[in-house]
Design an enzyme around this catalytic site. Structure first.
Site, mmCIF file in Angstrom:
data_model
loop_
_atom_site.group_PDB
_atom_site.id
_atom_site.type_symbol
_atom_site.label_atom_id
_atom_site.label_comp_id
_atom_site.label_asym_id
_atom_site.label_seq_id
_atom_site.Cartn_x
_atom_site.Cartn_y
_atom_site.Cartn_z
ATOM 1 N N THR A 6 0.846 -1.192 0.000
ATOM 2 C CA THR A 6 0.000 0.000 0.000
ATOM 3 C C THR A 6 0.880 1.241 0.000
ATOM 4 O O THR A 6 1.988 1.222 0.547
ATOM 5 C CB THR A 6 -0.939 0.033 1.220
ATOM 6 N N LYS A 11 -2.627 3.230 6.616
ATOM 7 C CA LYS A 11 -2.794 1.782 6.656
ATOM 8 C C LYS A 11 -1.511 1.101 7.127
ATOM 9 O O LYS A 11 -1.561 0.149 7.912
ATOM 10 C CB LYS A 11 -3.190 1.246 5.269
ATOM 11 N N GLU A 39 -4.608 0.390 -10.919
ATOM 12 C CA GLU A 39 -5.935 1.011 -10.998
ATOM 13 C C GLU A 39 -6.973 0.080 -10.400
ATOM 14 O O GLU A 39 -7.065 -1.101 -10.762
ATOM 15 C CB GLU A 39 -6.282 1.309 -12.458
ATOM 16 N N ASP A 68 -8.236 -3.654 0.552
ATOM 17 C CA ASP A 68 -9.175 -2.670 0.018
ATOM 18 C C ASP A 68 -10.234 -2.504 1.092
ATOM 19 O O ASP A 68 -10.720 -3.481 1.667
ATOM 20 C CB ASP A 68 -9.797 -3.096 -1.306
ATOM 21 N N SER A 69 -10.545 -1.272 1.384
ATOM 22 C CA SER A 69 -11.463 -1.013 2.488
ATOM 23 C C SER A 69 -12.263 0.239 2.202
ATOM 24 O O SER A 69 -11.908 1.042 1.339
ATOM 25 C CB SER A 69 -10.686 -0.867 3.801
ATOM 26 N N PHE A 148 -8.296 8.810 10.053
ATOM 27 C CA PHE A 148 -8.246 9.333 8.685
ATOM 28 C C PHE A 148 -9.528 8.938 7.969
ATOM 29 O O PHE A 148 -10.387 8.250 8.536
ATOM 30 C CB PHE A 148 -7.004 8.812 7.946
ATOM 31 N N TYR A 150 -13.087 8.705 6.866
ATOM 32 C CA TYR A 150 -14.393 9.063 7.421
ATOM 33 C C TYR A 150 -14.447 8.883 8.935
ATOM 34 O O TYR A 150 -15.527 8.900 9.534
ATOM 35 C CB TYR A 150 -15.484 8.214 6.753
ATOM 36 N N ASP A 151 -13.286 8.715 9.573
ATOM 37 C CA ASP A 151 -13.244 8.381 11.007
ATOM 38 C C ASP A 151 -13.940 9.406 11.894
ATOM 39 O O ASP A 151 -14.501 9.051 12.933
ATOM 40 C CB ASP A 151 -11.791 8.221 11.475
#
Length: 194
Positions: A6, A11, A39, A68-69, A148, A150-151
């Protein structure tokens, strides 16, 4: 040794904090990976995690994990979902403020954070998936400065604080969706070693 693939420094920090005992390597350890940014064209978290794991794994030649999250908001039919980090242009703050606008007047504020890990072995061309989910709700205005994405607007079920406030207190991992997917991986990994 496992390459955690990543470019997201948040992360990376979480992975190091959650599973510090594992022998991780990172993109910076492989000069041939510099500038690579696969991509994410998949429609699911699993598909995007696999795209990244396979591309980085084949290029590095080592066992590779990719994540992926994202956040799924039920009143928005699962948006922003797999596009959480690129839902609209701009900063994390721009995205969560846009989310709050989209939810104005909505009674249903339920949401979940999802993390899917793909572990890919370039020698055998096989992959394994590990999923973690945390249910919660979106609040009306941001709270907290940690974390970070939408936390600042997500409160997990079982607590009153946002992910951002929990991060400020050092307790985000108590509820962390990435923690759950990493724990699932770690349980599987230990079974393979026995």
């Amino acid at each position: 040794m496992i390459l955690f693939a990543t470019n997201n420094q948040h992360k990376l920090r979480e992975v190091k904090e959650i599973l510090p005992a594992l022998q991780w390597s990172f993109l910076g350890d492989f000069p041939q990976l510099a500038g690579m940014d696969p991509e994410e064209t998949g429609e699911t978290f699993e598909a995007n995690a696999k795209i990244k794991a396979v591309e980085f794994g084949n290029a590095s030649g080592v066992l590779t994990m990719a994540d992926d999250s994202g956040l799924e908001v039920f009143a928005l039919d699962g948006q922003p979902g797999v596009r959480s980090a690129r839902w609209i242009p701009g900063s994390d703050e721009d995205r969560y403020l846009h989310l709050l606008q989209q939810l104005e007047g909505q009674q249903d504020r339920s949401a979940q954070f999802v993390s899917v890990l793909c572990l890919y072995d370039p020698r055998t061309k096989t992959e394994h998936f590990f999923r973690g989910e945390v249910q919660g709700k979106i609040i009306d205005e941001p709270r907290g400065s940690g974390g970070f994405g939408y936390d600042a607007v997500f409160v997990p079920d079982g607590d009153e604080l946002t992910y951002a406030q929990l991060a400020d207190e050092g307790r985000k991992h108590d509820y962390n969706h990435r923690r759950k997917s990493l724990d699932a991986f770690h349980d599987w990994w230990r079974q393979q070693s026995n």
